[in-house]
Design a protein around this motif. Structure first.
Motif, PDB file in Angstrom:
ATOM      1  N   GLY A  44       0.777  -1.239   0.000  1.00  0.00           N
ATOM      2  CA  GLY A  44       0.000   0.000   0.000  1.00  0.00           C
ATOM      3  C   GLY A  44       0.808   1.288   0.000  1.00  0.00           C
ATOM      4  N   VAL A  45       1.849   1.354   0.865  1.00  0.00           N
ATOM      5  CA  VAL A  45       2.558   2.638   0.995  1.00  0.00           C
ATOM      6  C   VAL A  45       3.356   2.987  -0.276  1.00  0.00           C
ATOM      7  CG1 VAL A  45       4.246   3.937   2.349  1.00  0.00           C
ATOM      8  CG2 VAL A  45       2.505   2.556   3.518  1.00  0.00           C
ATOM      9  N   PRO A  46       4.125   2.038  -0.851  1.00  0.00           N
ATOM     10  CA  PRO A  46       4.781   2.380  -2.123  1.00  0.00           C
ATOM     11  C   PRO A  46       3.785   2.780  -3.219  1.00  0.00           C
ATOM     12  CG  PRO A  46       5.807   0.437  -1.182  1.00  0.00           C
ATOM     13  CD  PRO A  46       4.592   0.725  -0.347  1.00  0.00           C
ATOM     14  N   LEU A  47       2.612   2.133  -3.244  1.00  0.00           N
ATOM     15  CA  LEU A  47       1.606   2.510  -4.257  1.00  0.00           C
ATOM     16  C   LEU A  47       1.176   3.966  -4.063  1.00  0.00           C
ATOM     17  CD1 LEU A  47      -0.594  -0.724  -4.330  1.00  0.00           C
ATOM     18  CD2 LEU A  47       0.657   0.247  -6.282  1.00  0.00           C
ATOM     19  N   LYS A  48       0.985   4.373  -2.812  1.00  0.00           N
ATOM     20  CA  LYS A  48       0.561   5.749  -2.524  1.00  0.00           C
ATOM     21  C   LYS A  48       1.663   6.761  -2.877  1.00  0.00           C
ATOM     22  CE  LYS A  48      -1.856   9.031  -0.265  1.00  0.00           C
ATOM     23  NZ  LYS A  48      -3.076   9.611  -0.806  1.00  0.00           N
ATOM     24  N   ILE A  49       2.921   6.352  -2.652  1.00  0.00           N
ATOM     25  CA  ILE A  49       4.038   7.244  -3.029  1.00  0.00           C
ATOM     26  C   ILE A  49       4.064   7.414  -4.551  1.00  0.00           C
ATOM     27  CG2 ILE A  49       6.575   7.413  -3.137  1.00  0.00           C
ATOM     28  CD1 ILE A  49       6.652   6.004  -0.377  1.00  0.00           C
ATOM     29  N   ALA A  50       3.853   6.313  -5.265  1.00  0.00           N
ATOM     30  CA  ALA A  50       3.923   6.357  -6.729  1.00  0.00           C
ATOM     31  C   ALA A  50       2.672   6.959  -7.352  1.00  0.00           C
ATOM     32  CB  ALA A  50       4.145   4.947  -7.272  1.00  0.00           C
ATOM     33  N   GLU A  51       1.538   6.812  -6.694  1.00  0.00           N
ATOM     34  CA  GLU A  51       0.267   7.337  -7.236  1.00  0.00           C
ATOM     35  C   GLU A  51      -0.466   8.042  -6.078  1.00  0.00           C
ATOM     36  OE1 GLU A  51      -1.311   7.691 -10.420  1.00  0.00           O
ATOM     37  OE2 GLU A  51      -2.233   8.910  -8.878  1.00  0.00           O
ATOM     38  N   PRO A  52      -0.086   9.317  -5.797  1.00  0.00           N
ATOM     39  CA  PRO A  52      -0.598   9.990  -4.601  1.00  0.00           C
ATOM     40  C   PRO A  52      -2.111  10.239  -4.606  1.00  0.00           C
ATOM     41  CG  PRO A  52       1.374  11.090  -5.447  1.00  0.00           C
ATOM     42  CD  PRO A  52       0.966  10.089  -6.484  1.00  0.00           C
ATOM     43  N   SER A  53      -2.784  10.074  -5.745  1.00  0.00           N
ATOM     44  CA  SER A  53      -4.237  10.320  -5.770  1.00  0.00           C
ATOM     45  C   SER A  53      -5.037   9.177  -5.124  1.00  0.00           C
ATOM     46  CB  SER A  53      -4.723  10.531  -7.207  1.00  0.00           C
ATOM     47  OG  SER A  53      -4.690   9.311  -7.923  1.00  0.00           O
ATOM     48  N   ILE A  54      -4.373   8.068  -4.820  1.00  0.00           N
ATOM     49  CA  ILE A  54      -5.052   6.937  -4.165  1.00  0.00           C
ATOM     50  C   ILE A  54      -5.571   7.372  -2.793  1.00  0.00           C
ATOM     51  CG2 ILE A  54      -4.574   4.747  -2.974  1.00  0.00           C
ATOM     52  CD1 ILE A  54      -2.596   4.061  -5.177  1.00  0.00           C
ATOM     53  N   GLU A  55      -6.793   6.917  -2.454  1.00  0.00           N
ATOM     54  CA  GLU A  55      -7.303   7.099  -1.081  1.00  0.00           C
ATOM     55  C   GLU A  55      -7.026   5.783  -0.347  1.00  0.00           C
ATOM     56  OE1 GLU A  55     -11.637   7.520   0.762  1.00  0.00           O
ATOM     57  OE2 GLU A  55     -11.336   8.760  -1.019  1.00  0.00           O
ATOM     58  N   LEU A  56      -6.044   5.794   0.544  1.00  0.00           N
ATOM     59  CA  LEU A  56      -5.467   4.540   1.046  1.00  0.00           C
ATOM     60  C   LEU A  56      -5.911   4.177   2.462  1.00  0.00           C
ATOM     61  CD1 LEU A  56      -3.360   2.229   0.570  1.00  0.00           C
ATOM     62  CD2 LEU A  56      -1.646   3.746   1.592  1.00  0.00           C
ATOM     63  N   THR A  57      -6.259   2.894   2.634  1.00  0.00           N
ATOM     64  CA  THR A  57      -6.472   2.318   3.960  1.00  0.00           C
ATOM     65  C   THR A  57      -5.491   1.161   4.135  1.00  0.00           C
ATOM     66  OG1 THR A  57      -8.815   2.892   4.003  1.00  0.00           O
ATOM     67  CG2 THR A  57      -8.136   1.096   5.448  1.00  0.00           C
ATOM     68  N   LEU A  58      -4.786   1.160   5.269  1.00  0.00           N
ATOM     69  CA  LEU A  58      -3.862   0.062   5.601  1.00  0.00           C
ATOM     70  C   LEU A  58      -4.479  -0.702   6.760  1.00  0.00           C
ATOM     71  CD1 LEU A  58      -0.598   2.230   5.622  1.00  0.00           C
ATOM     72  CD2 LEU A  58      -1.354   0.718   3.773  1.00  0.00           C
ATOM     73  N   LEU A  59      -4.742  -1.988   6.557  1.00  0.00           N
ATOM     74  CA  LEU A  59      -5.383  -2.802   7.591  1.00  0.00           C
ATOM     75  C   LEU A  59      -4.369  -3.810   8.109  1.00  0.00           C
ATOM     76  CD1 LEU A  59      -8.425  -3.333   8.632  1.00  0.00           C
ATOM     77  CD2 LEU A  59      -8.238  -5.375   7.261  1.00  0.00           C
ATOM     78  N   GLU A  60      -4.181  -3.848   9.420  1.00  0.00           N
ATOM     79  CA  GLU A  60      -3.146  -4.713   9.983  1.00  0.00           C
ATOM     80  C   GLU A  60      -3.607  -5.232  11.340  1.00  0.00           C
ATOM     81  OE1 GLU A  60      -0.225  -6.289   9.138  1.00  0.00           O
ATOM     82  OE2 GLU A  60      -0.432  -6.943  11.209  1.00  0.00           O
ATOM     83  N   ALA A  61      -3.535  -6.566  11.495  1.00  0.00           N
ATOM     84  CA  ALA A  61      -4.042  -7.212  12.712  1.00  0.00           C
ATOM     85  C   ALA A  61      -3.134  -7.020  13.926  1.00  0.00           C
ATOM     86  CB  ALA A  61      -4.222  -8.710  12.446  1.00  0.00           C
ATOM     87  N   THR A  62      -1.830  -6.912  13.700  1.00  0.00           N
ATOM     88  CA  THR A  62      -0.883  -6.853  14.825  1.00  0.00           C
ATOM     89  C   THR A  62      -0.705  -5.409  15.285  1.00  0.00           C
ATOM     90  OG1 THR A  62       0.255  -8.754  13.896  1.00  0.00           O
ATOM     91  CG2 THR A  62       1.471  -7.498  15.536  1.00  0.00           C
ATOM     92  N   GLY A  63      -0.922  -5.189  16.597  1.00  0.00           N
ATOM     93  CA  GLY A  63      -0.909  -3.825  17.138  1.00  0.00           C
ATOM     94  C   GLY A  63       0.375  -3.067  16.868  1.00  0.00           C
ATOM     95  N   LYS A  64       1.537  -3.699  17.119  1.00  0.00           N
ATOM     96  CA  LYS A  64       2.795  -2.943  16.980  1.00  0.00           C
ATOM     97  C   LYS A  64       3.066  -2.593  15.503  1.00  0.00           C
ATOM     98  CE  LYS A  64       5.646  -7.063  17.103  1.00  0.00           C
ATOM     99  NZ  LYS A  64       6.723  -7.822  17.668  1.00  0.00           N
ATOM    100  N   LYS A  65       2.573  -3.436  14.603  1.00  0.00           N
ATOM    101  CA  LYS A  65       2.746  -3.116  13.174  1.00  0.00           C
ATOM    102  C   LYS A  65       1.831  -1.967  12.768  1.00  0.00           C
ATOM    103  CE  LYS A  65       4.229  -7.755  11.889  1.00  0.00           C
ATOM    104  NZ  LYS A  65       4.086  -8.885  10.974  1.00  0.00           N
ATOM    105  N   ALA A  66       0.624  -1.954  13.335  1.00  0.00           N
ATOM    106  CA  ALA A  66      -0.294  -0.852  13.030  1.00  0.00           C
ATOM    107  C   ALA A  66       0.275   0.468  13.557  1.00  0.00           C
ATOM    108  CB  ALA A  66      -1.665  -1.140  13.633  1.00  0.00           C
TER     109      ALA A  66
END
Ligand code: SAM
Length: 239
Positions: A87-109
């Motif tokens: 997700g994050v590299p995609l947003k850097i390359a295409e900033p018009s994306i409306e991005l949600t990052l979903l992650e189960a592990t607390g420390k990773k979130a």
């Protein structure tokens, strides 16, 4: 390769994939790498390290999805984002994306929230499990594109990801080129969840001989309300 040399290669190698990066992308990828170096131990990023490997095997691999479909202005959810891939590299390359990052592990979130702050990236970073979040009406069938890399076998992954995708949208699973059997095995799940296989896009990561596959699955009808099931059930009896 030194850090200073590694990030211009992203711009050049992206061009080999016919992807033109925005002017600020090189600096953003460098800052992303430095943040990973400093805080990456929190997200267990041990297998891939060093600027060139990270540039190619994480950043370029992620942005290669831009070849598979049009991401401009799309609502995108990355399921099981870990340290932010894809997700994050995609947003850097295409900033018009409306991005949600979903992650189960607390420390990773937490890592994802801090990373997005550091890179000045606007994204919703959610610490939730996919099979629970997908029953929330604010997230169910509202995304144009779901993406996921290295989270589960395709039949299981489809149940976790397809409920987020609106009818007409797509789920892109990042797989190896040896995934024919996995795709075959997932066909029943794909139909049960209201979708069909659209196409496979195989791509070579520039500067390597590694070929990966984006499996594009198109949502054709609503996913029945009973999916996704509880994770133990999904694992025990995959569709
Ligand atoms: N996508 C990243 C990548 O390619 O580097 C991370 C891959 S990592 C092997 C799998 C990630 O998926 C882990 O961070 C894990 O916590 C997350 N995950 C696994 N099951 C999940 C679920 N049901 N809902 C949300 N996240 C999940």
């Amino acid at each position: 390769m030194m850090v200073n040399e590694a990030f211009p290669i992203i711009v050049q190698d992206a061009m080999k994939l016919n992807i033109a990066l925005p002017p600020k992308a090189e600096a953003a990828f460098r800052a992303y790498y430095e943040f990973l170096e400093l805080h990456g131990e929190k997200v267990n990023l041990t297998a891939i390290s060093g600027a060139e490997e990270v540039a190619r095997l994480h950043f370029l691999d992620s942005i290669a999805l831009l070849k598979a479909t049009n991401f401009k202005k799309k609502r995108v959810i990355d399921v099981g984002s870990g340290a932010g891939f894809p997700g994050v590299p995609l947003k850097i390359a295409e900033p018009s994306i409306e991005l949600t990052l979903l992650e189960a592990t607390g420390k990773k979130a937490v890592f994802l929230t801090e990373l997005c702050d550091r890179l000045n990236i606007e994204a919703a970073c959610l610490n939730e499990r996919a099979e629970e979040a997908a029953h929330d009406s604010s997230k169910r069938e509202v995304y144009d594109i779901a993406v996921s890399r290295a989270v589960a076998r395709l039949n299981v992954l489809c149940e976790l990801c397809l409920p987020f995708v609106g009818v007409g949208g797509i789920f892109i699973a990042m797989k190896s080129i040896g995934s024919d059997d996995e795709i075959e095995e997932a066909k029943r799940a794909i139909v049960a969840l209201g979708a069909e296989i659209h196409k496979n896009c195989d791509y070579c990561i520039p500067g390597t001989d590694i070929v990966h596959r984006a499996v594009l699955i198109q949502k054709t009808t609503n996913t029945p309300d009973n999916y996704p099931r509880r994770f133990a059930r999904i694992q025990k009896c995959p569709l």
